[in-house]
Motif scaffolding. Sequence first.
Motif, short mmCIF file in Angstrom:
data_model
loop_
_atom_site.label_atom_id
_atom_site.label_comp_id
_atom_site.label_asym_id
_atom_site.label_seq_id
_atom_site.Cartn_x
_atom_site.Cartn_y
_atom_site.Cartn_z
N ALA A 194 -34.47 33.46 -11.65
CA ALA A 194 -34.81 33.48 -10.23
C ALA A 194 -33.74 32.80 -9.37
O ALA A 194 -33.47 33.24 -8.24
CB ALA A 194 -36.17 32.80 -10.01
N ALA A 195 -33.13 31.76 -9.89
CA ALA A 195 -32.10 31.05 -9.12
C ALA A 195 -30.90 31.95 -8.85
O ALA A 195 -30.32 31.92 -7.76
CB ALA A 195 -31.67 29.80 -9.87
N GLU A 196 -30.54 32.75 -9.84
CA GLU A 196 -29.40 33.64 -9.63
C GLU A 196 -29.73 34.73 -8.61
O GLU A 196 -28.91 35.06 -7.75
CB GLU A 196 -28.98 34.28 -10.95
N LEU A 197 -30.93 35.30 -8.70
CA LEU A 197 -31.32 36.32 -7.71
C LEU A 197 -31.29 35.73 -6.31
O LEU A 197 -30.78 36.36 -5.37
CB LEU A 197 -32.70 36.87 -8.04
N GLU A 198 -31.82 34.55 -6.14
CA GLU A 198 -31.81 33.92 -4.82
C GLU A 198 -30.37 33.72 -4.34
O GLU A 198 -30.06 33.95 -3.17
CB GLU A 198 -32.54 32.58 -4.87
N ALA A 199 -29.49 33.31 -5.24
CA ALA A 199 -28.10 33.07 -4.86
C ALA A 199 -27.42 34.35 -4.39
O ALA A 199 -26.70 34.34 -3.37
CB ALA A 199 -27.33 32.46 -6.03
N VAL A 200 -27.63 35.45 -5.08
CA VAL A 200 -26.97 36.69 -4.66
C VAL A 200 -27.60 37.23 -3.38
O VAL A 200 -26.91 37.80 -2.52
CB VAL A 200 -26.95 37.75 -5.77
N LEU A 201 -28.91 37.03 -3.21
CA LEU A 201 -29.53 37.44 -1.95
C LEU A 201 -28.93 36.67 -0.77
O LEU A 201 -28.78 37.22 0.33
CB LEU A 201 -31.03 37.22 -2.01
N ARG A 202 -28.56 35.43 -0.99
CA ARG A 202 -28.06 34.60 0.11
C ARG A 202 -26.66 35.00 0.57
O ARG A 202 -26.25 34.61 1.67
CB ARG A 202 -28.11 33.12 -0.28
N ILE A 203 -25.91 35.75 -0.23
CA ILE A 203 -24.63 36.25 0.26
C ILE A 203 -24.80 37.60 0.96
O ILE A 203 -23.85 38.10 1.57
CB ILE A 203 -23.57 36.33 -0.85
N GLU A 204 -26.00 38.16 0.89
CA GLU A 204 -26.24 39.47 1.51
C GLU A 204 -27.11 39.39 2.77
O GLU A 204 -27.05 40.29 3.61
CB GLU A 204 -26.92 40.41 0.50
N PHE A 205 -27.92 38.33 2.89
CA PHE A 205 -28.90 38.26 3.98
C PHE A 205 -28.93 36.87 4.59
O PHE A 205 -28.60 35.88 3.92
CB PHE A 205 -30.29 38.62 3.45
N PRO A 206 -29.34 36.78 5.86
CA PRO A 206 -29.47 35.46 6.49
C PRO A 206 -30.46 34.57 5.74
O PRO A 206 -31.40 35.06 5.10
CB PRO A 206 -29.99 35.80 7.90
N GLY A 207 -30.26 33.27 5.86
CA GLY A 207 -31.07 32.31 5.12
C GLY A 207 -32.55 32.45 5.37
O GLY A 207 -33.37 32.36 4.44
N GLU A 208 -32.94 32.68 6.64
CA GLU A 208 -34.37 32.76 6.93
C GLU A 208 -35.02 33.99 6.30
O GLU A 208 -36.20 33.97 5.92
CB GLU A 208 -34.61 32.74 8.44
N VAL A 214 -38.29 34.60 -0.89
CA VAL A 214 -38.48 33.71 -2.03
C VAL A 214 -39.87 33.08 -2.01
O VAL A 214 -40.54 32.96 -3.05
CB VAL A 214 -37.38 32.63 -2.05
N ARG A 215 -40.33 32.67 -0.82
CA ARG A 215 -41.68 32.10 -0.73
C ARG A 215 -42.74 33.11 -1.14
O ARG A 215 -43.74 32.76 -1.79
CB ARG A 215 -41.96 31.62 0.70
N ALA A 216 -42.53 34.37 -0.76
CA ALA A 216 -43.50 35.40 -1.08
C ALA A 216 -43.41 35.90 -2.52
O ALA A 216 -44.34 36.55 -3.02
CB ALA A 216 -43.34 36.58 -0.12
N ASN A 217 -42.28 35.59 -3.18
CA ASN A 217 -42.05 36.11 -4.53
C ASN A 217 -41.53 35.01 -5.45
O ASN A 217 -40.43 35.11 -6.00
CB ASN A 217 -41.04 37.26 -4.48
N PRO A 218 -42.30 33.94 -5.65
CA PRO A 218 -41.82 32.81 -6.45
C PRO A 218 -41.54 33.22 -7.90
O PRO A 218 -42.32 33.96 -8.51
CB PRO A 218 -42.96 31.80 -6.37
N GLY A 219 -40.40 32.78 -8.41
CA GLY A 219 -40.07 33.01 -9.81
C GLY A 219 -39.52 34.39 -10.13
O GLY A 219 -39.19 34.66 -11.29
N ARG A 220 -39.40 35.25 -9.14
CA ARG A 220 -38.92 36.60 -9.40
C ARG A 220 -37.43 36.59 -9.72
O ARG A 220 -36.64 35.94 -9.06
CB ARG A 220 -39.17 37.49 -8.18
N ARG A 221 -37.04 37.38 -10.71
CA ARG A 221 -35.61 37.55 -11.01
C ARG A 221 -35.19 39.01 -10.85
O ARG A 221 -34.07 39.37 -11.17
CB ARG A 221 -35.29 37.08 -12.43
N GLU A 222 -36.08 39.84 -10.34
CA GLU A 222 -35.80 41.26 -10.20
C GLU A 222 -36.44 41.77 -8.92
O GLU A 222 -37.50 41.30 -8.51
CB GLU A 222 -36.35 42.03 -11.40
N LEU A 223 -35.78 42.74 -8.28
CA LEU A 223 -36.41 43.42 -7.15
C LEU A 223 -36.09 44.90 -7.21
O LEU A 223 -35.11 45.33 -7.83
CB LEU A 223 -36.00 42.81 -5.82
N ASP A 224 -36.93 45.67 -6.57
CA ASP A 224 -36.76 47.12 -6.50
C ASP A 224 -35.59 47.44 -5.60
O ASP A 224 -35.51 46.97 -4.46
CB ASP A 224 -38.05 47.75 -5.96
#
Length: 234
Positions: A194-208, A214-224
């Motif tokens: 999950a930490a890696e997914l969050e990290a890559v999302l943060r280079i693609e999208f604004p922090g908010e 992340v709040r809505a999907n705790p622990g997720r390491r995969e997305l559609d």
Amino acid sequence: MTGVFPDFHRAPNIADHPDLYERENEAIDPDGRLWRALRDQADWAGRTVLDLGCGTGFWLPRYAVDAAGVIGVEPDPDLLALAREREVERGEVRHGSAEHIPLPDASVDVVHARFAYFFPPDCEPGLAEVRRVLRPGGALVVIDNDWRHGEFADLLAASPWASAQGTADTTDAWWRDRGAVRTEVTSAWRCRDAAELEAVLRIEFPGEVVDGWVRANPGRRELDYRYVLFTTTA
């Protein structure tokens, strides 16, 4: 080496975080569905393939497995240097851009542009340049995000960073008017944790935007994650 190309727009996601962007590349399409679709559209086995906007050259070794020749073209000087560090059999990397491809007429068989340059409607010069370097019967395949379906599309819709890339309707209409074939591919981002997914999302999208996901999907390491391919032939 020439200076900055007029069509070059620095991409901060990869330019500021090249190592993390490579982890993103490793995470996308874990089941190989995109690669199968790319081959269905224009197989590069035994042919010369151009990766237009190749970034750090991450995909060049994969093309080189069975291509007759592999050429990476990249406008960003820093990414160009990283791409040139990759040793690719039957491959080379050149400084250029979509509007200024440093190759002769009719010299390649397949061109791939992955999230690079082709954000309609203002990309006619690049398309003309690609058609110049394609051999008769060759193909351009543009790999784009699906803006309508999937969790990644939802993030795009929430992100002001993505607005510069236009809308799905504009993109679809532009390619349709140029006779391109549109293909949807369902895939995923699958990270190590999950930490890696969050990290890559943060280079693609604004922090908010990322914070909310992340709040809505705790622990997720995969997305559609879904793609749209636009294929046009010379």
